[in-house]
Scaffold this motif. Sequence first.
Motif, short mmCIF file in Angstrom:
data_model
loop_
_atom_site.label_atom_id
_atom_site.label_comp_id
_atom_site.label_asym_id
_atom_site.label_seq_id
_atom_site.Cartn_x
_atom_site.Cartn_y
_atom_site.Cartn_z
N ASN A 417 0.84 -1.21 0.00
CA ASN A 417 0.00 0.00 0.00
C ASN A 417 0.87 1.25 0.00
O ASN A 417 0.58 2.23 -0.70
CB ASN A 417 -0.91 0.03 1.23
N TYR A 421 0.36 3.97 -2.84
CA TYR A 421 -0.26 5.27 -2.55
C TYR A 421 0.77 6.36 -2.26
O TYR A 421 0.50 7.29 -1.51
CB TYR A 421 -1.28 5.12 -1.41
N ASP A 445 4.80 6.06 5.17
CA ASP A 445 5.14 6.56 3.83
C ASP A 445 4.90 8.05 3.80
O ASP A 445 4.35 8.63 4.74
CB ASP A 445 4.30 5.84 2.76
N ARG A 464 -12.51 0.68 -0.87
CA ARG A 464 -11.41 1.30 -1.60
C ARG A 464 -11.69 2.77 -1.76
O ARG A 464 -12.83 3.17 -1.97
CB ARG A 464 -11.28 0.70 -3.00
N VAL A 465 -10.64 3.58 -1.67
CA VAL A 465 -10.81 5.00 -1.95
C VAL A 465 -10.54 5.18 -3.43
O VAL A 465 -9.51 4.72 -3.91
CB VAL A 465 -9.81 5.85 -1.12
N SER A 477 -7.85 -4.75 -4.49
CA SER A 477 -9.11 -5.48 -4.33
C SER A 477 -9.93 -4.93 -3.17
O SER A 477 -11.09 -5.28 -3.00
CB SER A 477 -8.82 -6.96 -4.06
N GLY A 478 -9.33 -4.07 -2.35
CA GLY A 478 -10.04 -3.56 -1.16
C GLY A 478 -10.05 -4.57 -0.03
O GLY A 478 -10.80 -4.42 0.94
N LEU A 481 -6.31 -4.36 3.79
CA LEU A 481 -6.35 -3.89 5.18
C LEU A 481 -7.33 -4.68 6.04
O LEU A 481 -7.10 -4.86 7.23
CB LEU A 481 -6.71 -2.40 5.22
#
Length: 519
Positions: A417, A421, A445, A464-465, A477-478, A481
């Motif tokens: 992630n 991101y 990050d 998912r955003v 895939s969401g 997390l």
Amino acid sequence: MSKRFIIKPWLIVGLLLVIPTSLFTAIELLTLNDQEEVIESIYTKQLESVLSSINQHTDDIANNWIDDHESNTDLSKLTGTFEESLSGFPYIRSFILHPIDSISLNLGSFSISNDTLKKEIVNQLLAHNNEIEQLKRYIKSGYRKIIGIDLEYQQHLSMLVYVSQVQTQTFLNILLLDARQFISEVLSPRIQMVAGNDLIIVVRHNKTNELIACSLLNEAPDEVVKEQAIWLLPDYYLGIQPVGISISELANKRATQNIGLLILVDILLITGAWLFYRNVKRELHLAKVKSDFVSNVSHEIRTPLALISMYAETLQLGRLKEESKRQKYYNIIYRETQRLSGIVNNILNFSRIESGRQKLSFGNVNINDIVEDVNNNYNYHFNEKGFTVDTDINHELRSINADKQALTECVINLVDNAVKYSADTKKIHLRTGVRASYQFIEVSDEGIGISPKELKHIFDKFYRVTKGALAHHAKGSGLGLSIVNHLVQGHQGKIEVESTEGKGSTFRILLPINNSAKP
Ligand code: ADP
């Protein structure tokens, strides 16, 4: 699916069920008072007629006595006062027969031995002159009316006055009676008969409230729902009270129960409608999420597959002469295979979690090893994408009871992630340490960050955003997390996140040092 479709069933349920019952409840509430008043008035009238029947009975007794008396006596020879009680009627103290002319009462010749009593009688008669004049007019038209007048002279002594006519002579008749005795002996049996088992009827004195008679022995109520004066004994009144709960109370109770029931039905309907609406909404959301998931995963699988296929084909054709190039292609194939297995692992993990088959195998694990392994294995990947990864490892950490494989997958997800991101600043920071009774692994990050609104949902499955160019184009895939969250909870641990939009995010996995879970 459009929003219109979600609202429609909600509106239909509302219109068909909730609104009519709510309206009905409202109308019931508004008309409750009217209904109660109608019932109350019918009931009161019934009680009044019961009391009137007793009053009528009193009148009948007095009239019968007078009829008997007049038919047995020659009134023309019986002028004067009879002070002893008349035979058979112990409650009649005296009987006075006084001839009167048509002009005045002519009370001068009125004879009675007790002066004080005589004075009061005369005064009362004068005070009721108008009524007596009316009695005289009535008798001329053949109607005999009796009026009752109370006397102060002696408690419970009452006076009945009526006019009689023998040929042309008019007489004023005065009956002095012991009201209490009359009520006890004559009215009591009647009261008891009329009252039956459902009512209590009492007779009380107006001024002293003294109880003279009661239909139910020793159970005279202090308060009654209806009262009526005794016509012939104006100083006494009849009171009536139902035994147990009254009709109006009963009606009130029923109405309240009905309304309570209606409100309950309304609440149930509204809850039902709300649950229905929520379910429809959830189903639609789930349908959307599922279709998004399938398209996201297909997309994620297709890219590495295409790359693997392309590079493998080139290698297979043997066109590449340089060993360094071949090595590069092998690396790409290996990296893409890793990515594919990561995706497949996540999906398998998710399905195991969903079906409750996810089992952790605990053993002695040093979390520093996990961080270092992931860092080493992904080093090529980081370099290739231009990321610098710095680590801050606490070498004092001792092994804890954990599932190494599961925790490695968690860290891979977080690192993946962080890569996905991050925009221009490609920096990842890995840290391990101790906080209270926990050891932690931190992945930070300096990427796009997460808004506070989204932060609440990122651990939800399939969430998912998709706002923002980077988030929109990032593949996923969401599930990552939500799997991390589940695995960390399986360790009795916690996951924390701190994030500022545009500045970056820090995910922290906290694992209890003394985890007693069995391997
Ligand atoms: P995905 O497959 O979409 O990455 P995840 O469950 O791993 O699913 O993450 C859920 C969402 O949380 C992502 O869509 C992303 O918007 C957000 N997110 C996760 N990690 C980060 C991060 N390091 N920086 C910014 N956003 C993140």
